[in-house]
Design an enzyme around this catalytic site. Structure first.
Site, PDB file in Angstrom:
ATOM      1  N   GLU A  45       0.829  -1.209   0.000  1.00 35.30           N
ATOM      2  CA  GLU A  45       0.000   0.000   0.000  1.00 35.30           C
ATOM      3  C   GLU A  45       0.865   1.263   0.000  1.00 35.30           C
ATOM      4  O   GLU A  45       1.861   1.349   0.714  1.00 35.30           O
ATOM      5  CB  GLU A  45      -0.872  -0.036   1.262  1.00 35.30           C
ATOM      6  CG  GLU A  45      -1.691   1.193   1.535  1.00 35.30           C
ATOM      7  CD  GLU A  45      -2.423   1.116   2.867  1.00 35.30           C
ATOM      8  OE1 GLU A  45      -3.413   1.834   3.029  1.00 35.30           O
ATOM      9  OE2 GLU A  45      -2.011   0.324   3.750  1.00 35.30           O
ATOM     10  N   LYS A 114      -9.271   2.288  -1.924  1.00 33.88           N
ATOM     11  CA  LYS A 114      -9.499   1.814  -0.558  1.00 33.88           C
ATOM     12  C   LYS A 114     -10.875   2.268  -0.071  1.00 33.88           C
ATOM     13  O   LYS A 114     -11.234   3.437  -0.198  1.00 33.88           O
ATOM     14  CB  LYS A 114      -8.390   2.342   0.358  1.00 33.88           C
ATOM     15  CG  LYS A 114      -8.348   1.710   1.745  1.00 33.88           C
ATOM     16  CD  LYS A 114      -7.090   2.181   2.468  1.00 33.88           C
ATOM     17  CE  LYS A 114      -6.901   1.531   3.817  1.00 33.88           C
ATOM     18  NZ  LYS A 114      -5.636   1.964   4.467  1.00 33.88           N
ATOM     19  N   CYS A 150      -5.428  -3.173   2.696  1.00 37.90           N
ATOM     20  CA  CYS A 150      -5.142  -3.094   4.137  1.00 37.90           C
ATOM     21  C   CYS A 150      -6.419  -3.173   4.977  1.00 37.90           C
ATOM     22  O   CYS A 150      -6.967  -4.254   5.182  1.00 37.90           O
ATOM     23  CB  CYS A 150      -4.342  -1.833   4.441  1.00 37.90           C
ATOM     24  SG  CYS A 150      -3.476  -1.907   6.048  1.00 37.90           S
ATOM     25  N   GLY A 295      24.295   4.981  34.099  1.00 37.86           N
ATOM     26  CA  GLY A 295      23.031   4.338  34.422  1.00 37.86           C
ATOM     27  C   GLY A 295      22.570   3.411  33.321  1.00 37.86           C
ATOM     28  O   GLY A 295      23.132   3.368  32.220  1.00 37.86           O
ATOM     29  N   ASN A 374      17.965  20.834  38.365  1.00 34.84           N
ATOM     30  CA  ASN A 374      17.718  20.876  36.929  1.00 34.84           C
ATOM     31  C   ASN A 374      18.710  21.745  36.175  1.00 34.84           C
ATOM     32  O   ASN A 374      18.875  21.583  34.958  1.00 34.84           O
ATOM     33  CB  ASN A 374      16.288  21.341  36.661  1.00 34.84           C
ATOM     34  CG  ASN A 374      15.265  20.260  36.967  1.00 34.84           C
ATOM     35  OD1 ASN A 374      15.605  19.087  37.103  1.00 34.84           O
ATOM     36  ND2 ASN A 374      14.010  20.647  37.077  1.00 34.84           N
ATOM     37  N   THR A 398      17.469   9.694  26.276  1.00 37.86           N
ATOM     38  CA  THR A 398      17.599   8.373  26.899  1.00 37.86           C
ATOM     39  C   THR A 398      16.528   8.097  27.946  1.00 37.86           C
ATOM     40  O   THR A 398      16.708   7.223  28.794  1.00 37.86           O
ATOM     41  CB  THR A 398      18.991   8.235  27.547  1.00 37.86           C
ATOM     42  OG1 THR A 398      19.141   9.244  28.549  1.00 37.86           O
ATOM     43  CG2 THR A 398      20.108   8.385  26.522  1.00 37.86           C
ATOM     44  N   GLU A 403       9.684   7.122  32.883  1.00 35.85           N
ATOM     45  CA  GLU A 403      10.085   8.507  33.156  1.00 35.85           C
ATOM     46  C   GLU A 403       9.309   9.489  32.283  1.00 35.85           C
ATOM     47  O   GLU A 403       8.872  10.544  32.754  1.00 35.85           O
ATOM     48  CB  GLU A 403      11.590   8.657  32.915  1.00 35.85           C
ATOM     49  CG  GLU A 403      12.453   7.852  33.862  1.00 35.85           C
ATOM     50  CD  GLU A 403      13.919   7.863  33.485  1.00 35.85           C
ATOM     51  OE1 GLU A 403      14.727   7.418  34.313  1.00 35.85           O
ATOM     52  OE2 GLU A 403      14.251   8.302  32.362  1.00 35.85           O
ATOM     53  N   LYS A 522       5.467  18.234  28.653  1.00 33.27           N
ATOM     54  CA  LYS A 522       6.807  17.729  28.363  1.00 33.27           C
ATOM     55  C   LYS A 522       6.766  16.769  27.172  1.00 33.27           C
ATOM     56  O   LYS A 522       7.617  16.836  26.273  1.00 33.27           O
ATOM     57  CB  LYS A 522       7.389  17.023  29.587  1.00 33.27           C
ATOM     58  CG  LYS A 522       7.719  17.943  30.752  1.00 33.27           C
ATOM     59  CD  LYS A 522       8.444  17.173  31.844  1.00 33.27           C
ATOM     60  CE  LYS A 522       8.845  18.081  32.994  1.00 33.27           C
ATOM     61  NZ  LYS A 522       9.606  17.353  34.031  1.00 33.27           N
TER      62      LYS A 522
END
Length: 553
Positions: A45, A114, A150, A295, A374, A398, A403, A522
């Site tokens: 598609e 479609k 689809c 970490g 910060n 990361t 988080e 955020k």
């Protein structure tokens, strides 16, 4: 009339907007089909434009460019097998459709439109396309083929109509993105269509990454009765030939190669690796950098990057402050050494002292707190972005899904960057993914084999190290508890009362719910990242930034 039919399936990786390059891939697949004696070559598609195009397809110049490319393919591929390829179609009335073109004899011989337009999860096709009428089958040589595009195969009506109007097989071109467990859902639905129609079905899918979405391929062919005749690999570009033979009870696919698909942990990991390699290649970057803290999250991102791009294209940067432990310095060095990546060290003590002095008159008399913590994170983001600008290396972020969900990340700090491979991976899955990668190596991984993430990195208590003796659990519930609540709130859309009824502390659930809602701003500004669940942040889960509602049930 022949009683055999060879169909070439081109499970390939297009790039959105690279119309000439996508057409060249289609032409090469057609050449392979021609050499193999195929009667038809099929591509997925919207292949000529790449998928998903989002609003790019609403630009008439773009759509007309794609339509011309299909017409050129038809002319170029006149002497040989028919070619089926997906692309947009703009009719004379200005209506835009998601179409699948059948090219034969130097022209577009048929055009399928479609009918069912998905408008959920990551899809907004009703925003872009008109719903087309249900098309009938078309003939290629001895065979009448029905092509539900689809979503048209996810409902019984289109396939049943095609069967009733003479289709002898169903060929389904797809742009079906990956999430964990998606393949089994596809197979179950397609088996239902085969049972309903009594026709063999070919399910043809993309492979490759586009922004946050991953297409895993895994194309397959099913005969009536649900027998699997052929199965292509996942995550790999593949051109395969499937032979159909006419029997007394209709056409059947001959048994071909049936690739064995890897397990859930390997598929998720490969999705993250491929998402990064394709995002880089398709956006024109060759190298990355990241802050390597010692970490587990940054260690996993570094490993994914090494496997995607090769260790020589990954720069790791340690940015220690006075709160950085000796263990973290040693662990970051051990990860970089095990992977074979470059490690630079840029202390932030000097810049931090300068910022502290500049803010001193305003902050005087106030206790040390989140603002001062910060500053460290934002200084790291500033320095990493400077290195990115100087050397043309894309900065990776990361933060894991736990988080990202609760806002335990600093906007304009550790959230700065262009891509986040682990954005959709909860913290407890980060631990297990590291263990899986240490124990497994595959030919598609460009990083070294062996335990590339030291055990101490996996086993130590997570900490942002922005103040003395800091642990993540000072601010958050233990990760096993946090992840269990998040999975219920986000993936399950469960009410607070339902989660409490499963044995979770109500105050803890309410705290997590509050953190999720207040962190939307955020996520709105966060880097894209690989989608591996059905509720990845961005298109899967769209919430308002300003939201005063809370579940008080």
């Amino acid at each position: 009339m022949s009683d055999t039919f060879r169909l070439t399936l081109a499970q390939l990786n297009p790039t959105v907007g690279a119309i000439a390059a996508n057409a060249a891939k289609a032409r090469a697949a057609w050449e392979a089909g021609k050499a193999a004696g195929a009667a038809m070559v099929a591509l997925p598609e919207m292949f000529v434009t790449g998928y998903q195009t989002q609003d790019l397809v609403k630009k008439n110049a773009f759509t007309r460019h794609a339509m011309r490319a299909v017409e050129e393919l038809a002319r170029d591929c006149a002497d040989g097998p028919a070619l089926g390829i997906g692309g947009p179609w703009l009719d004379d009335e200005g209506r835009l459709f998601n179409a699948w073109y059948v090219c034969e004899g130097g022209r577009v011989a048929a055009r399928i439109l479609k009918h069912h337009l998905p408008n959920y999860s990551v899809f907004d096709e009703k925003r872009l396309f008109e719903s087309g009428p249900v098309s009938g089958p078309y003939r290629i040589g001895p065979l009448r083929i029905g092509t539900p595009i689809c979503e048209d195969a996810w409902f019984p009506d289109v396939c049943e109509t095609l069967a009733e109007t003479g289709a002898e097989i169903l060929l389904v071109p797809n742009g079906s993105p990956y999430y964990r467990g998606k393949f089994d859902r596809r197979v179950n639905l397609m088996v239902a269509r085969v049972v309903e129609t009594g026709l063999p079905m070919v399910y043809l899918n993309f492979v490759g990454g586009q922004d946050d979405q991953l297409f895993d391929g895994g194309s397959f062919v099913i005969n009536p009765g649900g027998a699997l005749a052929a199965q292509l690999p996942v995550w790999e570009e593949t051109i395969a030939h499937v032979d159909f033979t006419r029997h007394a009870d209709g056409w059947r696919a001959e048994t071909g190669a049936r690739a064995v698909h890897p397990g859930e942990w390997e598929q998720d990991y490969r999705a993250m690796v491929l998402s990064l390699s394709d995002y880089m290649a398709k956006s024109g970057f060759g190298k990355v950098l990241l802050g390597l803290s010692g970490g587990i999250d940054s260690a996993l991102v570094a490993t994914i990057a090494a496997d995607a791009l090769g260790p020589g294209n990954v720069r790791c940067v340690m940015l220690p402050s006075e709160f950085t432990s000796a263990d973290s310095l040693e662990d970051a060095a051990a990860v970089a050494a095990a992977l074979g990546c470059r490690l630079d060290t840029v202390p932030i003590s000097g810049p931090r002292a300068a910022v502290t002095e500049a803010l001193g008159p305003l902050f005087e008399g106030t206790p040390f707190g989140v603002a001062e913590e910060n500053v460290q994170s934002r200084l790291r983001g500033l320095l990493l972005m400077a290195i990115s600008n100087k050397f043309g290396e894309m900065l990776l972020t990361t933060g894991n899904k736990s988080e990202v969900a609760v806002g335990y990340a600093t906007i304009y700090g550790d959230m700065a960057g262009g891509y986040n491979p682990i954005k959709d991976l909860y913290k407890m899955r980060v631990f297990e993914t590291c263990r899986w990668r240490n124990a497994n190596h595959r030919p598609w991984m460009k990083g070294p084999a062996g335990a590339v993430i030291p055990g101490r990195v996996i086993d130590k208590a997570p900490s942002a190290e922005l103040r003395a003796n800091q642990k993540d659990e000072d601010s958050l519930p233990p990760y096993p508890v946090l992840d269990a609540i998040l999975e219920r709130l986000i993936e399950g859309d469960m009410a607070v009362a339902e989660i409490v009824a499963e044995g979770f502390d109500r105050a803890t659930v309410k705290k997590v719910e509050h953190l999720v809602y207040i962190s939307e701003h955020k996520r709105f500004q966060a880097a894209p990242g690989a989608r591996i669940t059905r509720k990845a942040f961005w298109l899967d889960r769209r919430y308002p930034i300003v939201n005063r509602w809370r579940d008080e049930g």
